[in-house]
Scaffold this active site. Sequence first.
Site, PDB file in Angstrom:
ATOM      1  N   TYR A  75      48.839  33.432  28.616  1.00  0.00           N
ATOM      2  CA  TYR A  75      47.602  34.221  28.750  1.00  0.00           C
ATOM      3  C   TYR A  75      46.722  34.043  27.502  1.00  0.00           C
ATOM      4  CZ  TYR A  75      45.096  37.728  31.444  1.00  0.00           C
ATOM      5  OH  TYR A  75      44.173  38.374  32.221  1.00  0.00           O
ATOM      6  N   LYS A 126      41.083  40.536  26.199  1.00  0.00           N
ATOM      7  CA  LYS A 126      41.390  41.816  26.863  1.00  0.00           C
ATOM      8  C   LYS A 126      41.661  42.918  25.830  1.00  0.00           C
ATOM      9  CE  LYS A 126      41.226  40.679  31.307  1.00  0.00           C
ATOM     10  NZ  LYS A 126      40.013  40.998  32.078  1.00  0.00           N
TER      11      LYS A 126
HETATM   12  P1  NAP Z   1      38.114  36.761  40.794  1.00  0.00           P
HETATM   13  O1  NAP Z   1      38.072  37.163  42.211  1.00  0.00           O
HETATM   14  O2  NAP Z   1      38.077  35.296  40.509  1.00  0.00           O
HETATM   15  O3  NAP Z   1      36.979  37.528  39.981  1.00  0.00           O
HETATM   16  C1  NAP Z   1      36.557  37.133  38.686  1.00  0.00           C
HETATM   17  C2  NAP Z   1      35.046  37.172  38.717  1.00  0.00           C
HETATM   18  O4  NAP Z   1      34.468  36.931  37.426  1.00  0.00           O
HETATM   19  C3  NAP Z   1      34.471  36.087  39.645  1.00  0.00           C
HETATM   20  O5  NAP Z   1      33.598  36.681  40.569  1.00  0.00           O
HETATM   21  C4  NAP Z   1      33.725  35.182  38.678  1.00  0.00           C
HETATM   22  O6  NAP Z   1      32.637  34.498  39.259  1.00  0.00           O
HETATM   23  C5  NAP Z   1      33.267  36.207  37.669  1.00  0.00           C
HETATM   24  N1  NAP Z   1      32.687  35.581  36.478  1.00  0.00           N
HETATM   25  C6  NAP Z   1      33.248  34.683  35.632  1.00  0.00           C
HETATM   26  N2  NAP Z   1      32.359  34.312  34.681  1.00  0.00           N
HETATM   27  C7  NAP Z   1      31.205  34.999  34.945  1.00  0.00           C
HETATM   28  C8  NAP Z   1      29.926  35.057  34.355  1.00  0.00           C
HETATM   29  N3  NAP Z   1      29.624  34.323  33.259  1.00  0.00           N
HETATM   30  N4  NAP Z   1      28.977  35.867  34.896  1.00  0.00           N
HETATM   31  C9  NAP Z   1      29.250  36.621  35.989  1.00  0.00           C
HETATM   32  N5  NAP Z   1      30.450  36.609  36.599  1.00  0.00           N
HETATM   33  C10 NAP Z   1      31.415  35.797  36.088  1.00  0.00           C
HETATM   34  O7  NAP Z   1      39.470  37.273  40.101  1.00  0.00           O
HETATM   35  P2  NAP Z   1      40.088  38.733  39.867  1.00  0.00           P
HETATM   36  O8  NAP Z   1      41.521  38.475  39.565  1.00  0.00           O
HETATM   37  O9  NAP Z   1      39.706  39.645  40.955  1.00  0.00           O
HETATM   38  O10 NAP Z   1      39.406  39.175  38.490  1.00  0.00           O
HETATM   39  C11 NAP Z   1      38.700  40.392  38.316  1.00  0.00           C
HETATM   40  C12 NAP Z   1      39.121  41.040  36.997  1.00  0.00           C
HETATM   41  O11 NAP Z   1      40.473  41.490  37.111  1.00  0.00           O
HETATM   42  C13 NAP Z   1      39.068  40.119  35.784  1.00  0.00           C
HETATM   43  O12 NAP Z   1      38.598  40.846  34.670  1.00  0.00           O
HETATM   44  C14 NAP Z   1      40.536  39.774  35.586  1.00  0.00           C
HETATM   45  O13 NAP Z   1      40.831  39.388  34.252  1.00  0.00           O
HETATM   46  C15 NAP Z   1      41.156  41.105  35.936  1.00  0.00           C
HETATM   47  N6  NAP Z   1      42.589  41.089  36.205  1.00  0.00           N
HETATM   48  C16 NAP Z   1      43.092  40.250  37.142  1.00  0.00           C
HETATM   49  C17 NAP Z   1      44.462  40.233  37.373  1.00  0.00           C
HETATM   50  C18 NAP Z   1      45.058  39.294  38.385  1.00  0.00           C
HETATM   51  O14 NAP Z   1      46.266  39.067  38.339  1.00  0.00           O
HETATM   52  N7  NAP Z   1      44.286  38.734  39.299  1.00  0.00           N
HETATM   53  C19 NAP Z   1      45.310  41.113  36.680  1.00  0.00           C
HETATM   54  C20 NAP Z   1      44.754  41.970  35.732  1.00  0.00           C
HETATM   55  C21 NAP Z   1      43.390  41.961  35.496  1.00  0.00           C
HETATM   56  P3  NAP Z   1      32.879  32.949  39.712  1.00  0.00           P
HETATM   57  O15 NAP Z   1      33.761  32.996  40.921  1.00  0.00           O
HETATM   58  O16 NAP Z   1      31.485  32.484  39.982  1.00  0.00           O
HETATM   59  O17 NAP Z   1      33.512  32.249  38.551  1.00  0.00           O
END
Ligand code: NAP
Length: 272
Positions: free
Chosen positions: A157, A164
């Site tokens: 990570y 984070k």
């Molecule tokens: P996700 O569906 O891929 O969502 C991440 C989003 O961030 C995407 O819509 C992406 O857009 C957007 N993004 C990235 N760079 C950006 C920018 N410069 N401007 C605007 N938007 C941007 O994945 P997710 O897992 O649901 O992630 C959502 C949050 O949850 C994140 O903060 C992630 O770290 C957190 N999280 C995830 C997990 C997990 O296991 N999945 C666990 C804990 C926390 P694009 O698609 O256009 O890149």
Amino acid sequence: MFSVDLTGKKGLIMGVTNHRSIAWSIAKPLAEAGAQLAFSYQGDRLKPTLEKLTADLDSPVLAECDVTSDSDLDQLFATLEQTWGRLDFVVHAVAFAPTETFARPFREVKRDDWHTAMDVSAYSLVAVTQRAAKLMTDGGSIVTLSYLAAEKVVPHYNMMGVAKAALEASVRYLAYDLGPQEVRVNAISAGPVRTVAARSIAGFGDMYSEAGRLSMMNRNITADEVGQMAFALLSPMGGGVTGETLYVDAGFNAIGMFLEERQGEDEGDTSA
Ligand code: NAP
């Protein structure tokens, strides 16, 4: 069943890429409770998916916004002000770190990659909150998404863990600044969920299966469980909670030692 009516409430959801996105699992119960929602997306390629996903919602607002651009952010919040005049909540579910930072050891992180990860994944919460708070004239609630790697080493990570950590610290400082205005700011530290962002993390498969195997509940969490916790924080149910990082991880974070077999597991329940 306890129900919360969010009719008349207006909220911005940032970070829906598809139906697997955690942000979408948060948006669903909010929309069901009657809230009006706006969705921001990074690039035009996401617009058709968002149009399909939100087709059944009540007058959703869709707006492009790259969170690294101040002018995009200004435009987004100007649109919300013109459309609604005010705002009640924001879901910040946006993060990015260059793929190489997950694949290479942390000690090799490059200056540019550090800045990129910090800008998109941590500073963006501050930039969004600055603008959102001005529209939260009747109080409000902001929720962001974090992960355990902010406080403990999770192999691979790396840089995102450091970002984070900055995000969680920012939650506390923002909550302190905005408390007197009744604007609450919290993070949910979610266990691994299979999403597009997760797929770009080298070693995510192991992270996911080990979290499921070793958590207190012996399973992975679902994105809908994150959605329900976010719903509580974004609605009046979460009144009085601010500056917190809440775990939705089936208890994984609270274990200090992992044993292959748990004591008592094979002995049956001997409690009185
Ligand atoms: P996700 O569906 O891929 O969502 C991440 C989003 O961030 C995407 O819509 C992406 O857009 C957007 N993004 C990235 N760079 C950006 C920018 N410069 N401007 C605007 N938007 C941007 O994945 P997710 O897992 O649901 O992630 C959502 C949050 O949850 C994140 O903060 C992630 O770290 C957190 N999280 C995830 C997990 C997990 O296991 N999945 C666990 C804990 C926390 P694009 O698609 O256009 O890149």
